[in-house]
Design a protein around this motif. Structure first.
Motif: not given
Lengths: 308, 308, 308, 308
Positions: A6-27
């Protein structure tokens, strides 16, 4: 294997509004570092839980969101839990007056005096068990208390189990199993955290053996397949998780979804209803969170019989 | 071994008012013949469930009451389940509109149209499984749906699970286990019935694989020991059963009683509360009866650790 | 007018097995003397509630059963509440650890320390109010906490509200209103008791202003008319009472029965469902008894509109 | 008086993240234009509810957020409801399979076939009543189904009633009353909508007489005063609203908060507990939303008696 922190603060809600921390590919397999439910603010049995609650930004910090490439609303995200390793030498449990199955709390308030709060620190012993003393000693059975994709519109407290997973506290979200979550937004926005070194069914007093951990996960997509609630696959069983209140509603949801799963294998609905009457399993994952979670199970052998 | 058969009508309530059918001594083993939940009025898939419900005197006929010599209010009755054998070659399940976890019913009524009622007849196959067709086929895992002692004052429907046991529908009341029931009246007045050839957790649609059976039981007394709710002992575990509504209240009762059990082994209450958080089990026995039943479990190894 | 007094012990269950205390004819008015919920064992604020609970035979003593001539199973019993008069100069309320909406209890146990038990004695003042002190003072609004006919087979604790009425604790079972109860056995076997000088909605701490009383009732039969749950008629409203757990199930039952009532006046079911959405009332009668009771109401003007 | 209209999209969650629509000063009166729960997509009895649900962005559109100058976390926002006027000549109700107290739904699923969906359009008649036909006709009793301040961290669906208000569907949030809401974030972030021309207690089928409206409100702040759940003040009564599941938990919260309110007037807690047992009111606001809402009431005369 890539390690995501985690960079900066952890998340305290499940939401779509926070900028993604990382991007992963299927597999792709990745390694995540998770924070504990106390934000690592409890380290000694003399710590003050009230101070911890007032100091932290929120409850149950989550790492995320992880953006899964190619995930679209209506897909299903399959998360393979490959491994969980502790990243410190102790686990923490406690009695708090804000939560607990047998503790008056915000949802079920009572006129009685609050309980005396208390902390237990467990350390790994030579056999790898979590040990407080000669009596309080439990084997290492780690799992992820929280796994979620983002809701379509809401930002939900990380304490909440809901239709996209969340704080289910189900001991079956453990290494060796696959967790299937509905995808409600493009990219899925995956969150996880709240690792437990061990937990009984119900998470009775509200806090299990809370740890920080390094978690290996593999993400896959089931394109075009829509599920309504989380599913878990073990080597031998299919499971569904229902989260609601009262607990019978969570049970209804779990079994309703398990019937739906069986119809995907060719079962007629009423036959599946009756078959689960004879052979389903149904345990309580948590009786302490903002929703209660029930896990229904059927053996793969039975579920798949129609297709053999 | 003495065989006890019901003379005259079966019992449809758990009560102290019916003249005892038989008297047994502590330590004695007896054989009981139990009726099925349909009063043996359903024998074919073409039978009419509504006719059955209107014809029978009551639901869930029980054999009893059995008077246990020497039992006094405040004691605990220990019932060892030694063996269960079927007394006919078929089992019956059904979808009824009067009961079911996913069926609107008297307690949870809905404005929807009733389900189409349906009967499934299962027969023992060569491997001893209960078989309806190639898909609906389940192993023989018999247990007693109902075991009770009489309430102090009430006569409760045999459909009801309560503090003296009753219609718990817990798959753990099975051969090899011991069921402990509170004694509320002198002689205990024991009842049993509702044998199931197999049942999943929750008894989802409301009727398991219902059979008539020959049941071997041994009765023992724990003099002067008072318990508040039923307990079950398997070779490896202690269990408590809570029955109430909503389901979380049944769960609360079960775990509260399991904490009480652990204190009898020397555990401090808050330690036991926290220990069960890490290692308790909690499954749903029934989500269909007049009360819901939850079974909480702890390993004997953990419970007894304080006394080692 | 005939006065009926309990001979011998009061009844602690609603049942058909006790020998009728008296026989009344349809249309007959009688006067009944009711005992209070404490069996008159609490008379001072220094009394010991635990001693009271251990001493009394049972909770909530009832006068009855009253055999109603001509009543047959399937009929409806109409009980006109004509008058309630106190038979002593004080009322009693208390905090007990065995009951209460905000008190951990048998159904909803918690790990907290029990509340300190406490008794309040109220006396009638010059204005006819019940007065404890300058602050705790309430107007005389008497009603019968308990009114029941016997179940078909069961003998149910007088603490239980159920489909034949019972311990509903609904402030609308008061003088001027008519209470309709299902008749399950020939003769109806009517019971009443638990008179309250006043009670709020919910009976929050579990004991209202408990009194002994002289009650004037008139019994009538509605031959051949079958209802499933109790109904209450005031000069302006029709009400139905649902009793179950969780509370939403009690609410579902109450409104389902009110829809049924409206269909008797010519309403189509879905129209009635929607009409009550706009104009029904729904209050909590008790949140403390073995079942919770909810009262749903519709104005007579609306219910009868289809027949005008 | 300033009129505030939503610019761009309405809000479908209660949240602190959306840019404020307007800023108001304490003491200021404003006029708001509210959208109906169907996003005005239902205008005829032939409309397709499934199409409406799929087309709209979300359920229960809200106007907001309104930033209240000077409001800080820990304050209380007082909203005076001055007036509600309809802005079109019809109201809409419907039976939907996604919601309803007697309709299987997401939280309480059942195996039965879905209900046939249906729409009722009501128009104002000469007497100002909402009229569908000679039988379905109801007086104009408008109120705001939804009033909320933003949660501290979450963005909650506008269908949810919670500790900061939300979709309480309480008929007492009406002209002439004051609604008090906790302030969790600076500026309060107020939302409102879901105006009902009339609604019974429970909002039984899930949709009341839904209208668009012009609403006059006055905002005031109670600086430094913290409340945990919403309160409502009418000329004669104080009320508290609890929202949770099961319904008894909502009732517990409501009465617990009413006891807290009474202690602010000098009442000792146990005296207040007992006083509400004799004189509290408790009705169901909604039995259909994601949480159930219960409203507890006490007369001002009783609550204030300690301070007289």
């Amino acid at each position: 294997m890539r390690t995501i922190e985690q960079k900066g603060a952890y998340c305290y809600t499940f939401n779509r509004y926070t900028e993604p921390l990382a991007r992963v590919k299927p597999g792709e397999e990745v390694q995540l570092l998770t924070e504990d439910a106390y934000c690592s603010l409890v380290k000694s049995e003399n710590d003050d839980l009230e101070y911890m609650r007032k100091t932290r930004t929120g409850s149950n910090p989550q790492i995320g969101p992880i953006y899964v490439e190619g995930a679209e609303a209506g897909d299903t995200l399959a998360v393979h839990i490959l491994d969980i390793q502790p990243t410190r030498d102790f686990a923490v449990s406690s009695i708090q007056n804000t939560i607990g199955g047998l503790t008056p709390n915000k949802h079920t308030p009572m006129m009685t005096e609050p309980l005396k709060e208390r902390i237990w620190i467990y350390r790994f012993d030579k056999e790898g068990f979590l040990r407080h003393d000669d009596y309080l000693r439990f084997p290492w059975k780690p799992f992820l208390g929280t796994m979620a994709t983002a809701p379509k519109l809401e930002a939900l407290s990380a304490l909440t189990p809901f239709e996209n997973g969340g704080n289910m506290d189900a001991p079956d979200t453990k290494p060796g199993n696959i967790v299937y979550l509905p995808v409600s937004v493009d990219g899925a926005y995956f969150f996880t955290g709240d690792c437990h070194a061990a937990q009984g069914e119900g998470e009775l007093c509200g806090t299990a053996l809370e740890i920080t951990a390094k978690v290996k996960l593999k993400f896959e997509l089931v394109k075009g397949k829509t599920i309504n609630w989380p599913r878990i696959e073990s080597p031998d069983e299919y499971m569904t998780v229902g989260s609601s209140r009262p607990m019978e509603d969570a049970a209804r949801i779990a079994y309703m979804e398990l019937i739906a799963l069986m119809t995907e294998f060719g079962w007629e609905r009423m036959d599946a209803y009756q078959a689960l009457t004879q052979a389903g399993k149904l345990y309580c994952a948590n009786m302490v969170d903002t929703n209660y979670s029930m896990v229904a199970k059927v053996s793969k052998a039975l579920a798949q019989r129609r297709k053999q």
